[in-house]
Design an enzyme around this catalytic site. Sequence first.
Site, mmCIF file in Angstrom:
data_model
loop_
_atom_site.group_PDB
_atom_site.id
_atom_site.type_symbol
_atom_site.label_atom_id
_atom_site.label_comp_id
_atom_site.label_asym_id
_atom_site.label_seq_id
_atom_site.Cartn_x
_atom_site.Cartn_y
_atom_site.Cartn_z
ATOM 1 N N GLU A 1 -5.216 -4.639 -7.361
ATOM 2 C CA GLU A 1 -5.782 -5.839 -6.008
ATOM 3 C C GLU A 1 -7.431 -5.040 -6.037
ATOM 4 O O GLU A 1 -7.239 -4.064 -6.206
ATOM 5 C CB GLU A 1 -5.266 -5.572 -4.447
ATOM 6 C CG GLU A 1 -5.311 -4.370 -4.026
ATOM 7 C CD GLU A 1 -5.115 -4.580 -2.640
ATOM 8 O OE1 GLU A 1 -3.951 -5.111 -2.075
ATOM 9 O OE2 GLU A 1 -5.928 -4.847 -1.658
ATOM 10 N N ASP B 1 0.472 -1.176 0.014
ATOM 11 C CA ASP B 1 -0.160 0.071 -0.398
ATOM 12 C C ASP B 1 0.901 1.520 -0.109
ATOM 13 O O ASP B 1 0.625 2.783 -0.054
ATOM 14 C CB ASP B 1 -1.208 0.118 1.193
ATOM 15 C CG ASP B 1 -2.260 -1.225 0.925
ATOM 16 O OD1 ASP B 1 -1.880 -1.745 0.583
ATOM 17 O OD2 ASP B 1 -3.084 -1.126 1.703
#
Length: 612
Positions: free
Chosen positions: A263, A188
């Site tokens: 994702e 992330d």
Amino acid sequence: MTDIDLTNVVQKPAIWWPAFWGAQPLYKANLTVSTSDGGLSDYAEATFGFRTVTSKVNSNNDTLFTVNGQPLQVLGGGYAPDMFLRFDKAKWEMEVKYTLDLGFNTIRLEGKNEHPELYEVADRLGLLLMVGWECCDKWEAWSYNQDLAVPTPVWNDADYVIANASMAHEALMLQTHPSVYVYLIGSDYWPDTKATPMYISALKAADWQVPVLASASKRSYPKELGPSGLKMEGPYDWVPPNYWYDIEPSRSRLGAAFGFGSEQSAGGGTPALSSLKKFLSQSDLDDLWKNPDKELFHMSTDTSQFHQRSIQNAGIWKRWGAPSSLEDYLTKVQITDYEANRAMFEGFSAMWNAKRPATGVIYWMLTGAFPSLHWNLWDYYMHPAGGYFGTKVGSRMEHVAYDYVKKDVYLINHSLNLEGSRTVSLQVLDTSGKVTYNNTVSTSTKPNTSKSIVSLSSALNNIKDVVFLRLVLADDKGNVLSRNVYWIAKSVDTLSWNDSDWFYTPVSKYADYTALNKLATANVSATVGKNTADQTTSITLENLSTGPAFFVSLNLVDSKGEDVLPLTWSDNYITLFPKEKVTVSFQNLSNTKPAAVQISGKNVAESTVNLS
């Protein structure tokens, strides 16, 4: 310590390819160190393959990978290890076979990079692996990461030492494996100014030869690597099928089918009833359809946005009407999962050659770490359900797909060698079984391309309630390459893009599919056949009725009525037009002898066909 370089030339090496593009020739290197008197001092060996992987960030700030010079549209899913981190090579090999059966070329490993056996299987079967560090924990405890669910101290000197040793270990373990085609040194968030050069040095010391990306998102990046070109903007919960095709303006269209989604998914993956009964009590099962907003243990933690099924359930209740039973609810859920997943992968496949290309997508998630009610393409017991087969249709090698926004039909070709003349048969059917549109389009296909071939705007302009659209792709010899049936409402769902959250985009007005609750009962027969050449068993379904047989599912069971797993089906959850015959086949990958196939559908009574 002294480095010793040894050189050996391989003349005309055979090239390793991903499974759908070629063979997977592997070589073995052996190194023996002897003592001065000829005794064995040490020995090492490694298996490797020859291939070349590159990546670049295009003018849209999206990453595009190539393998052996060929542009690769990445289609894959995110792997979850067992909840106790138990690794089983045989189970992993079956998971790779499922992944390839889906039409995927990639699995993403995030943090839990597993044992060497995992990479050996991927090398041998031709599955690409995207590896890298993990999000949401100590690996990303940077001062600029404000998203950690559990407060975590930022790194100290000892953490950098551990991370450096970990990177060196991973690099040395992975470097020889042709299946590994990228390393994400952040997930992330990108690593800080001290960790980044440390990671790069460790990879370089291991002679790392494939791309290194800063993270799986576009938040920021270290100057040594530049932008990652991957987006991570959701969704993670249910969105309707037109979401993926609504690509303009791209600035506000988040996870829609453009760029590289590292994702994302429509959050589905509800297991079939036979699996649900293995981990839910009767009261838990009742809650699924009687308490649609209840927080559930088998979703996510009680601090998560995904602790309940409210978003998907709102879509089911508004689009289909309130369920009348558990079985009715699960049928509508499987239809919703199938539709959502198919649209996601068809959308990315269709937009491969768009003005802003869809360069790749990783489905969140491939598997679950424990028995779960969402984020599975197959469940904990390896039972594939609606989401699996919607994904499989959407990722076919050669395919035709319907764009819910422009009402165009796209011809898709993921191969490197299939080309030539093709015909596409298009037929629209109303709920009573009346054909309202019939057409055949002659076209041609080229490898590794997608293109729009016909508009259905006029054919779908005056829908009364719901129609079925059947698309059949055939080659110049009449062999069917792809068959695909859609249920299309009078209007698509209206998305409120400006109200999007990081995990979904809300719907302000839902499409109406309630007419499909009133379909006349269809009579479907089934005939069993065998194919000894590929050890499969075929089932020929025939719709004997004058109306459609909607969403017919098949389930393989043993003599006690228990699921036979693992297995693969050529197709499942099938909609048959009146008087139509469709033959599907299954391959039993288990050690259990199958006895029968259970058949059911939205408007088809349950029946059982014995295999002997």
